[in-house]
Design an enzyme around this catalytic site. Structure first.
Site, PDB file in Angstrom:
ATOM      1  N   ASP A 107       3.398   8.425   4.443  1.00 16.90           N
ATOM      2  CA  ASP A 107       2.940   7.275   4.789  1.00 16.90           C
ATOM      3  C   ASP A 107       3.482   6.123   4.534  1.00 16.90           C
ATOM      4  O   ASP A 107       3.040   5.012   5.088  1.00 16.90           O
ATOM      5  CB  ASP A 107       1.217   7.258   4.494  1.00 16.90           C
ATOM      6  CG  ASP A 107       1.029   7.359   2.975  1.00 16.90           C
ATOM      7  OD1 ASP A 107       1.623   8.000   2.314  1.00 16.90           O
ATOM      8  OD2 ASP A 107       0.493   6.341   2.426  1.00 16.90           O
ATOM      9  N   ARG A 135       4.919   5.143  10.799  1.00 16.92           N
ATOM     10  CA  ARG A 135       5.216   5.808   9.743  1.00 16.92           C
ATOM     11  C   ARG A 135       5.442   7.485   9.873  1.00 16.92           C
ATOM     12  O   ARG A 135       4.642   7.902  11.053  1.00 16.92           O
ATOM     13  CB  ARG A 135       3.965   6.025   8.559  1.00 16.92           C
ATOM     14  CG  ARG A 135       3.906   4.408   8.312  1.00 16.92           C
ATOM     15  CD  ARG A 135       2.193   4.049   8.108  1.00 16.92           C
ATOM     16  NE  ARG A 135       1.838   2.654   8.057  1.00 16.92           N
ATOM     17  CZ  ARG A 135       2.025   2.146   6.681  1.00 16.92           C
ATOM     18  NH1 ARG A 135       2.388   2.415   5.597  1.00 16.92           N
ATOM     19  NH2 ARG A 135       1.505   0.651   6.772  1.00 16.92           N
ATOM     20  N   ASP A 173       6.212  -1.033   1.963  1.00 17.50           N
ATOM     21  CA  ASP A 173       5.379  -0.855   0.739  1.00 17.50           C
ATOM     22  C   ASP A 173       5.784  -0.928  -0.655  1.00 17.50           C
ATOM     23  O   ASP A 173       5.820   0.128  -1.133  1.00 17.50           O
ATOM     24  CB  ASP A 173       4.280   0.542   0.987  1.00 17.50           C
ATOM     25  CG  ASP A 173       3.242   0.348   1.913  1.00 17.50           C
ATOM     26  OD1 ASP A 173       2.815  -0.829   2.465  1.00 17.50           O
ATOM     27  OD2 ASP A 173       2.221   1.142   2.202  1.00 17.50           O
ATOM     28  N   GLY A 187     -10.497  -2.683   0.209  1.00 17.73           N
ATOM     29  CA  GLY A 187      -9.650  -3.381   1.028  1.00 17.73           C
ATOM     30  C   GLY A 187      -9.116  -4.739   0.641  1.00 17.73           C
ATOM     31  O   GLY A 187      -8.490  -5.305   1.703  1.00 17.73           O
TER      32      GLY A 187
HETATM   33  P1  AMP Z   1      -0.448   3.160  -0.717  1.00 19.80           P
HETATM   34  O1  AMP Z   1      -0.469   4.275  -1.829  1.00 19.80           O
HETATM   35  O2  AMP Z   1      -0.379   1.846  -1.293  1.00 19.80           O
HETATM   36  O3  AMP Z   1       0.691   3.275   0.385  1.00 19.80           O
HETATM   37  O4  AMP Z   1      -1.908   3.326  -0.004  1.00 19.80           O
HETATM   38  C1  AMP Z   1      -2.386   4.577   0.406  1.00 19.80           C
HETATM   39  C2  AMP Z   1      -3.474   4.418   1.205  1.00 19.80           C
HETATM   40  O5  AMP Z   1      -4.549   4.051   0.364  1.00 19.80           O
HETATM   41  C3  AMP Z   1      -3.654   3.713   2.457  1.00 19.80           C
HETATM   42  O6  AMP Z   1      -4.107   4.315   3.416  1.00 19.80           O
HETATM   43  C4  AMP Z   1      -4.275   2.535   1.879  1.00 19.80           C
HETATM   44  O7  AMP Z   1      -4.638   1.677   3.059  1.00 19.80           O
HETATM   45  C5  AMP Z   1      -5.278   3.092   1.197  1.00 19.80           C
HETATM   46  N1  AMP Z   1      -5.592   2.045   0.187  1.00 19.80           N
HETATM   47  C6  AMP Z   1      -5.101   1.485  -1.067  1.00 19.80           C
HETATM   48  N2  AMP Z   1      -5.750   0.464  -1.593  1.00 19.80           N
HETATM   49  C7  AMP Z   1      -6.806   0.352  -1.095  1.00 19.80           C
HETATM   50  C8  AMP Z   1      -7.823  -0.484  -1.265  1.00 19.80           C
HETATM   51  N3  AMP Z   1      -8.129  -1.387  -2.284  1.00 19.80           N
HETATM   52  N4  AMP Z   1      -8.819  -0.577  -0.210  1.00 19.80           N
HETATM   53  C9  AMP Z   1      -8.748   0.371   0.575  1.00 19.80           C
HETATM   54  N5  AMP Z   1      -7.766   1.136   1.000  1.00 19.80           N
HETATM   55  C10 AMP Z   1      -6.635   1.300   0.074  1.00 19.80           C
HETATM   56 MG    MG Z   2       1.279   2.753   1.966  1.00 15.19          MG
END
Ligand code: AMP
Ligand code: MG
Length: 479
Positions: free
Chosen positions: A243, A174, A253, A117
């Site tokens: 997403d 999204r 993002d 997180g």
């Molecule tokens: P992203 O590829 O950055 O758009 O993220 C894809 C998914 O992974 C989303 O649901 C994010 O909330 C989750 N996510 C990415 N990094 C973390 C992290 N460090 N802790 C928890 N969830 C994460």
């Molecule tokens: Mg994302």
């Protein structure tokens, strides 16, 4: 901050109410006072470090993690959601826009799966720089309001300084938000979400015969416009999963994104995009693919007769290529400084890019050199080519084309940036911040790229590509 939290109030069941982790030692790295003013935020007496680390919940905030799903690199993940982000709430700006304020990196939520997180300082500063540059370049985008370090270390490839980015957005809805409820067959919630989105982003759709088809059309138009802007800047998003595609049409993002230095239609920078799915020139096709996923999600709302709904939604998806082409032509005419339209313009533009292939021509500098060409000086453009004669035939064509375009040079200079957040500049600024806690380069780079169209004396080095091209350069999510 005066919040008015409609997502929280109107969409219960579509998110998880949740609190941020309390950062042990929050320190404000950067606050975007100009943006705060635009938003009408009065932050004079606020503890910004505590609020924008998540440690202190401001009055009126209703912190929540949004549910969403998404196709990641083509494969469907039914449950993603805000795993490291929390919506603080919405505020209404002085010019009456509703804007989300969201913390990113504020700790675990019910959607965190195995993630911590948290966010590292590097990715937070990268998103800050690129989002603000995109805004200055006239691209619809989420924005950066604050960057805070938490006083913790987060473990990534190496241990990093923990940080939280506060970003603002027209909303965080999204394509994947729709997919979440569609995949679960929760049609009532899907309808709630669609009605909310129409109200918030496309209120004109309320009064047409089929508001949900109109929503799809509007989202498609916003994406076509957005991708034309990216293509016009040599920008590669890097992770165009569903997403990461907003209904508002804002770029969201900034993970493994990059601006290309030399032109390469197949450019990929993301370390995780091993197949080149999200390569530069593939982005319009991927946008269409992503919109097809939105269309699928909306089927139950479009018509009770599924066959009719599919036919109607398909028609819209099939018009996307033409829609994109229209936005692309408009954007290119603007970049090439044209005020009148001619039938063979598209071919003129395409040929320009073809001449750049295999010639290591810097994309951004090439458009600035076009202004010199319009002024009668071909040397700056020719000098960008490994083989200058490769552009000579095209130069003749351009010279003929602009005989009816008296303002071409001035238009080109107004439309094309001198300064973009080049990879090597971002890396240098991030490294200084991460290894030495030195933010001077970050501040300097931010100041330059948020004023991208005017010559800044003494800053010439920021306009140039790196001395050495690193063919293995990669950008990482790493958040
Ligand atoms: P992203 O590829 O950055 O758009 O993220 C894809 C998914 O992974 C989303 O649901 C994010 O909330 C989750 N996510 C990415 N990094 C973390 C992290 N460090 N802790 C928890 N969830 C994460
Ligand atoms: Mg994302």
């Amino acid at each position: 901050m005066k919040f008015d939290n409609t997502y929280f109030r109107d969409l219960s069941g579509l998110y998880a109410p949740y609190d941020a982790a309390v950062a042990p030692d929050p320190k404000l790295i950067k606050f975007n006072h100009a943006l705060a003013d635009e938003l009408g935020l009065d932050v004079a007496n606020l503890d910004l470090a505590s609020i924008f680390s998540g440690a202190l919940k401001p009055d009126g905030a209703d912190t929540l993690a949004q549910a969403y799903a998404g196709h990641q690199f083509g494969g469907f993940s039914p449950q993603l959601g805000d795993g490291r982000a929390l919506l603080l709430g919405e505020i209404i700006t002085p010019d009456n826009k509703r804007i989300d304020i969201q913390l990113k990196g504020s700790g675990r939520t019910p959607f965190s799966r195995s993630g911590d997180g948290k966010a590292g300082l590097g990715p937070v500063l990268r998103e800050y720089l690129v989002a603000e540059a995109m805004h200055a370049l006239g691209v619809p985008t989420t924005r950066a309001l604050a960057a805070v370090t938490t006083g913790e270390r987060v473990q990534r490839e190496t241990a990093q300084t923990g940080a939280v980015l506060t970003r603002t957005a027209a909303s965080h809805i999204r394509v994947g938000t729709f997919q979440f409820f569609a995949a679960r067959g929760e049609t009532e919630k899907l309808k709630q979400l669609a009605d909310y989105t129409i109200n918030r982003h496309y209120p004109d759709a309320i009064n047409v015969e089929n508001p949900y088809l109109e929503l799809l059309k509007s989202a498609a138009n916003a994406q076509a416009y957005l991708i034309a802007k990216w293509i016009g800047l040599g920008f590669i998003h890097g992770v165009m999963n569903t997403d990461n595609v907003t209904l508002s049409g804002e770029t969201i993002d900034y993970g493994p994104c990059a601006f290309m230095d030399h032109y390469d239609a197949n450019a990929v920078f993301s370390s995780i995009d091993t197949q080149g799915r999200y390569a530069y020139a593939n982005q319009p096709l991927i946008a269409r693919w992503n919109l097809a996923r939105l269309a699928e999600s909306l089927i139950p709302l479009i018509n009770t007769d599924q066959d009719i709904a599919i036919t109607q939604a398909t028609e819209i998806i099939e018009t996307f290529s033409a829609l994109y082409e229209t936005h692309w032509l408009t954007e290119m005419r603007r970049k090439f400084g044209f005020e009148i339209t001619q039938d063979d313009d598209a071919d003129l533009f395409d040929t320009f890019f073809e001449t750049m292939n295999d010639n290591m021509v810097d994309f951004t500098l090439a458009f600035r050199a076009l202004a010199d060409l319009a002024d009668g000086n071909a040397t700056p453009l020719r000098d960008l080519y490994l083989t200058p004669s490769a552009t000579d035939a095209w130069i003749k064509r351009f010279e003929i084309r602009i005989t009816n375009e008296p303002n071409a040079a001035q238009n080109i200079r107004a439309a094309n940036p001198i300064y973009i957040p080049r990879n090597h500049l971002i890396e240098a600024a991030l490294k200084a911040a991460q290894t030495d806690g030195d933010y001077a380069q970050f501040e300097q780079l931010l100041a330059i790229i948020t004023n991208p169209f005017s010559e800044q004396p003494g800053k010439e080095v920021y306009a140039k590509p790196p001395l050495m091209v690193d063919p293995s350069y990669k950008t990482f999510c790493g958040t």
